[in-house]
Design a protein around this motif. Structure first.
Motif, mmCIF file in Angstrom:
data_model
loop_
_atom_site.group_PDB
_atom_site.id
_atom_site.type_symbol
_atom_site.label_atom_id
_atom_site.label_comp_id
_atom_site.label_asym_id
_atom_site.label_seq_id
_atom_site.Cartn_x
_atom_site.Cartn_y
_atom_site.Cartn_z
ATOM 1 N N VAL A 43 65.727 43.942 91.850
ATOM 2 C CA VAL A 43 64.651 43.036 91.411
ATOM 3 C C VAL A 43 64.206 43.441 89.999
ATOM 4 O O VAL A 43 64.121 42.606 89.088
ATOM 5 N N ASP A 44 63.942 44.741 89.821
ATOM 6 C CA ASP A 44 63.471 45.240 88.516
ATOM 7 C C ASP A 44 64.498 44.928 87.424
ATOM 8 O O ASP A 44 64.144 44.474 86.332
ATOM 9 N N ASN A 45 65.744 45.163 87.753
ATOM 10 C CA ASN A 45 66.803 44.922 86.773
ATOM 11 C C ASN A 45 66.886 43.434 86.415
ATOM 12 O O ASN A 45 67.036 43.060 85.245
ATOM 13 N N GLY A 46 66.718 42.591 87.424
ATOM 14 C CA GLY A 46 66.756 41.142 87.197
ATOM 15 C C GLY A 46 65.620 40.694 86.293
ATOM 16 O O GLY A 46 65.796 39.846 85.406
ATOM 17 N N LEU A 47 64.435 41.282 86.509
ATOM 18 C CA LEU A 47 63.285 40.895 85.685
ATOM 19 C C LEU A 47 63.482 41.329 84.236
ATOM 20 O O LEU A 47 63.096 40.621 83.302
ATOM 21 N N ARG A 48 64.135 42.473 84.063
ATOM 22 C CA ARG A 48 64.440 42.942 82.697
ATOM 23 C C ARG A 48 65.380 41.929 82.009
ATOM 24 O O ARG A 48 65.139 41.509 80.870
ATOM 25 N N ILE A 49 66.394 41.499 82.740
ATOM 26 C CA ILE A 49 67.340 40.527 82.174
ATOM 27 C C ILE A 49 66.635 39.199 81.895
ATOM 28 O O ILE A 49 66.832 38.568 80.857
ATOM 29 N N LYS A 50 65.774 38.804 82.842
ATOM 30 C CA LYS A 50 65.062 37.531 82.696
ATOM 31 C C LYS A 50 64.219 37.533 81.416
ATOM 32 O O LYS A 50 64.219 36.561 80.658
ATOM 33 N N HIS A 67 65.690 30.235 70.198
ATOM 34 C CA HIS A 67 66.510 29.037 69.960
ATOM 35 C C HIS A 67 65.791 27.741 70.329
ATOM 36 O O HIS A 67 66.432 26.683 70.435
ATOM 37 N N ASN A 68 64.481 27.833 70.543
ATOM 38 C CA ASN A 68 63.704 26.646 70.917
ATOM 39 C C ASN A 68 64.248 25.891 72.109
ATOM 40 O O ASN A 68 64.297 24.654 72.122
ATOM 41 N N VAL A 69 64.720 26.644 73.095
ATOM 42 C CA VAL A 69 65.228 25.996 74.311
ATOM 43 C C VAL A 69 64.069 25.863 75.294
ATOM 44 O O VAL A 69 63.415 26.844 75.639
ATOM 45 N N THR A 70 63.816 24.634 75.736
ATOM 46 C CA THR A 70 62.746 24.405 76.711
ATOM 47 C C THR A 70 63.278 24.737 78.102
ATOM 48 O O THR A 70 64.346 24.259 78.493
ATOM 49 N N LEU A 71 62.529 25.546 78.826
ATOM 50 C CA LEU A 71 62.991 25.946 80.160
ATOM 51 C C LEU A 71 62.331 25.087 81.237
ATOM 52 O O LEU A 71 61.197 24.634 81.061
ATOM 53 N N PRO A 72 63.020 24.876 82.351
ATOM 54 C CA PRO A 72 62.431 24.058 83.424
ATOM 55 C C PRO A 72 61.157 24.693 83.975
ATOM 56 O O PRO A 72 61.027 25.917 83.995
ATOM 57 N N ASN A 73 60.279 23.843 84.419
ATOM 58 C CA ASN A 73 58.989 24.288 84.916
ATOM 59 C C ASN A 73 59.083 24.596 86.419
ATOM 60 O O ASN A 73 58.518 23.890 87.246
ATOM 61 N N TYR A 74 59.857 25.635 86.766
ATOM 62 C CA TYR A 74 60.005 26.020 88.177
ATOM 63 C C TYR A 74 59.303 27.365 88.387
ATOM 64 O O TYR A 74 59.268 28.203 87.479
ATOM 65 N N GLN A 75 58.842 27.567 89.617
ATOM 66 C CA GLN A 75 58.208 28.838 89.975
ATOM 67 C C GLN A 75 59.105 30.027 89.613
ATOM 68 O O GLN A 75 58.658 31.028 89.067
ATOM 69 N N GLU A 76 60.401 29.906 89.912
ATOM 70 C CA GLU A 76 61.337 31.013 89.681
ATOM 71 C C GLU A 76 61.417 31.375 88.197
ATOM 72 O O GLU A 76 61.684 32.523 87.851
ATOM 73 N N VAL A 77 61.215 30.375 87.349
ATOM 74 C CA VAL A 77 61.278 30.613 85.899
ATOM 75 C C VAL A 77 59.930 31.141 85.408
ATOM 76 O O VAL A 77 59.854 32.089 84.628
ATOM 77 N N ASN A 78 58.862 30.546 85.929
ATOM 78 C CA ASN A 78 57.524 30.860 85.412
ATOM 79 C C ASN A 78 56.970 32.202 85.888
ATOM 80 O O ASN A 78 56.124 32.792 85.220
ATOM 81 N N TRP A 79 57.421 32.649 87.050
ATOM 82 C CA TRP A 79 56.812 33.854 87.633
ATOM 83 C C TRP A 79 56.906 35.044 86.672
ATOM 84 O O TRP A 79 57.976 35.360 86.148
ATOM 85 N N GLY A 80 55.780 35.714 86.493
ATOM 86 C CA GLY A 80 55.709 36.758 85.468
ATOM 87 C C GLY A 80 56.310 38.100 85.854
ATOM 88 O O GLY A 80 56.538 38.947 85.003
ATOM 89 N N GLY A 81 56.529 38.346 87.153
ATOM 90 C CA GLY A 81 57.175 39.583 87.569
ATOM 91 C C GLY A 81 56.252 40.781 87.655
ATOM 92 O O GLY A 81 56.702 41.918 87.534
ATOM 93 N N GLU A 82 54.934 40.545 87.905
ATOM 94 C CA GLU A 82 53.997 41.653 88.027
ATOM 95 C C GLU A 82 54.302 42.404 89.331
ATOM 96 O O GLU A 82 54.424 41.794 90.391
ATOM 97 N N LYS A 83 54.334 43.719 89.238
ATOM 98 C CA LYS A 83 54.640 44.553 90.425
ATOM 99 C C LYS A 83 53.672 44.266 91.566
ATOM 100 O O LYS A 83 54.068 44.195 92.733
ATOM 101 N N SER A 84 52.381 44.076 91.212
ATOM 102 C CA SER A 84 51.369 43.850 92.244
ATOM 103 C C SER A 84 51.581 42.514 92.967
ATOM 104 O O SER A 84 50.990 42.269 94.016
ATOM 105 N N ASP A 85 52.426 41.677 92.404
ATOM 106 C CA ASP A 85 52.645 40.348 92.986
ATOM 107 C C ASP A 85 54.008 40.251 93.700
ATOM 108 O O ASP A 85 54.385 39.184 94.174
ATOM 109 N N TYR A 86 54.729 41.376 93.779
ATOM 110 C CA TYR A 86 56.061 41.347 94.413
ATOM 111 C C TYR A 86 55.996 40.802 95.841
ATOM 112 O O TYR A 86 56.798 39.976 96.244
ATOM 113 N N GLU A 87 55.014 41.332 96.588
ATOM 114 C CA GLU A 87 54.929 40.963 97.995
ATOM 115 C C GLU A 87 54.684 39.465 98.151
ATOM 116 O O GLU A 87 55.394 38.782 98.902
ATOM 117 N N ALA A 88 53.696 38.970 97.409
ATOM 118 C CA ALA A 88 53.343 37.555 97.520
ATOM 119 C C ALA A 88 54.495 36.666 97.038
ATOM 120 O O ALA A 88 54.807 35.634 97.649
#
Ligand code: FSO
Ligand code: SF4
Length: 545
Positions: free
Chosen positions: A85-92, A102-123
């Motif tokens: 998970v940690d490694n994935g967030l680093r890559i993300k 490159h001014n690429v607009t990313l889709p507005n999905y939870q998976e993209v938007n999630w900030g990756g805070e450790k305290s929020d891993y469980e939720a």
């Protein structure tokens, strides 16, 4: 937790308290979290790709490894999952920076938007579970895709360890994960994605076939000893041929023998692996019997892939089991490759030297090695036997074995098949009938084992060749029936690949997947004639007359 990805899922609907496989609710949540991160990484990489920005090999390798780690019985180690998970967030984060540059607009999905805070891993783990998609048909199609991708990822990872990669496969994995992440994805898009998954499943199996045969030669007719020798041994399980090659190199001349277990049996069929004299034989049966068979093996065990069964607390072997690649189990040592892909098995070898030789649990030989090249070498004989009527039907009985009593069906089905039929097998399903001594037809064994579950690819190649030889218009006009046993997600990709190749009327069992909703099942029945199994008598009547 909610997990319904394998055939043994609780009550045939889903594991909700703890996995029948032994997966704990917490591990399940971390795997859901990991899959959410993987979908985020894949979606962003897909957007970059669409904007003409190719991502690095690191991204593809990460996605593949993480998907593989969530396959049934692959990884029970929470810390290992969280590291991914940690490694994935680093890559993300790196990819997000790239998108901004490159001014690429990313889709507005939870998976993209999630900030990756450790305290929020469980939720976030809870939010990313399978049940996040409320509509059961959309959920079913999404999971069919993801579970197929998991199988594809496993095969891709083995190929990549032999330096065979295919950017189109990675691009597809990313694209389809982006579609699965889209909360607006509709039935038609998802159905098309499922079918396309089958296409890339064929490509992944072909890639692995190429990687394996280039490195180790074409599998050939081989008799494999199922007894034991007098020296200590190392038991190696799973599907990764690169691992067994390195182990054979490192054990040579040490006084330690090597035995295959489960899906590693087909290693004996490859010229460049069978040449090692200290590759003594295959020990035991399919994965689910490991708790008793590891007790009598007496030496160390290496898992190169699933299927791991959690040991009982009293297990005598539990301190000498090693994992590698995507697999893991808490308390077991994990062997990593260095940057050149080299693994050091010296610790395993030293332990083996202090162990007793394995206790024999069987005696004799089994025969295998009938992948496409070996079958083509016998083509004249096979065609002659079909033309003369000596062989009336082939029955493909590939796939997985499992612990459910209902799987005795496959032993009985094999035993009762008429003497003018030949079983084409691959995967650990073979252990249900490869020791039955079913005889031969004019020298052609009645059980032809192509190899591992990914070698189901060989049966597709053989079927296409027979179609050509017999001048059939349709692959379904050939005298071949498909009676496939499934257990985990590699069988899902094999099934989707067969559907993509146009094979109809496949039977799958012992039960239908919980992740296929009634409506999705209807689509598969109407378009492909997909069906389950009934009784041995009834199915024999319908399939072979
Ligand atoms: Fe079996 Fe396990 Fe090959 Fe699977 S050992 S069940 S389909 O992992 O991978 O056939
Ligand atoms: Fe249940 Fe299978 Fe999931 Fe394990 S992998 S939790 S047995 S559905």
């Amino acid at each position: 937790m909610f997990c319904f990805q394998c055939q043994e899922t609780a009550k045939g609907t889903g594991c909700t308290i703890q996995g029948v496989c032994g997966k704990k609710a917490e591990t399940s949540r971390w795997q859901d979290l990991l899959l959410g991160v993987v979908r985020g990484v894949a979606t962003i990489s897909d957007s970059l790709r669409n904007a003409g920005i190719k991502s690095s090999q690191e991204v593809g390798d990460y996605i593949v490894d993480a998907l593989f780690a969530t396959i049934t019985n692959a990884n029970f180690d929470d810390q290992a999952i969280l590291n991914k998970v940690d490694n994935g967030l680093r890559i993300k984060r790196k990819l997000i920076v790239l998108a901004k540059e490159h001014n690429v607009t990313l889709p507005n999905y939870q998976e993209v938007n999630w900030g990756g805070e450790k305290s929020d891993y469980e939720a976030e783990g809870e939010r990313e579970g399978v049940l996040r998609t409320e509509n059961e048909d959309l959920r079913s199609l999404k999971e069919l895709t993801v579970l197929g991708l998991k199988g594809m990822a496993a095969y891709y990872e083995h190929a990549s360890r032999l330096n065979e990669r295919n950017e189109n496969i990675i691009a597809f994995i990313e694209k389809s994960l982006a579609i699965v992440s889209n909360p607006e994805a509709d039935m038609d898009t998802l159905l098309a994605t499922v079918m396309e998954t089958g296409k890339f499943g064929v490509d992944a199996m072909a890639l692995l076939d190429k990687a394996n045969t280039q490195a180790y030669g074409n599998p050939e007719l081989t008799k494999v000893n199922i007894g034991t020798g007098s020296r200590p041994g190392i038991l190696i399980s799973g599907h990764d041929l690169k691992d067994i090659e390195q182990l054979l190199e490192q054990t040579e001349g040490t006084g330690v023998d090597v035995y295959t277990h489960g899906e590693m049996l087909p290693a004996h069929y490859y010229p460049q692996l069978k040449k090692y004299k200290h590759l003594v034989g295959n020990y035991g049966n399919a994965w689910w019997k490991q708790k008793e068979e590891f007790e009598t093996f007496n030496g160390p065990i290496i898992f190169t892939t699933n299927c791991i069964v959690p040991p009982s607390p009293k297990a005598s072997y539990k301190d000498r089991v090693f994992t590698t690649n995507a697999t893991g189990f808490p308390g077991w040592k994990h062997i990593l490759a260095d940057e050149n892909g080299h693994k050091d098995f010296s610790e395993v070898i030293e332990i083996a030297k202090t162990c007793k030789a394995p206790t024999a649990i069987e005696q004799g030989e089994i025969i295998g090695g009938f992948a496409h090249a070996q079958v083509f070498a016998l083509a004249d004989q096979v065609v002659e036997a079909v033309k003369s009527g000596a062989i009336r039907k082939f029955v493909v009985m590939s796939g997985c074995d499992g612990r459910m009593k209902s799987r005795d069906y496959y032993t009985e089905f094999a035993a009762q098949l008429p003497k003018d039929t030949v079983i084409l097998t691959s995967g650990c399903a073979k252990f249900k009938y490869n020791k039955l001594n079913l005889g031969d037809i004019n020298g052609i064994p009645r059980v032809l084992d192509a190899g591992q579950c990914n070698d189901s690819y060989s049966w597709a190649v053989v079927a296409l060749k027979l179609k050509e030889i017999f001048g059939a218009n349709d692959i379904n006009d050939l005298p071949i029936e498909f009676n496939i046993a499934w257990y985990e997600q590699k069988a899902v990709i094999v099934l989707l690949a067969l559907l993509y190749l146009g094979i109809k009327n496949i039977h799958i069992g012992p039960t239908l997947p919980a992740f296929v909703s009634p409506n999705v099942l209807n689509v598969l029945v109407e378009n492909f004639g997909l069906g389950g199994i009934t009784s041995v008598e009834e199915d024999l009547k319908n399939m072979v007359g």
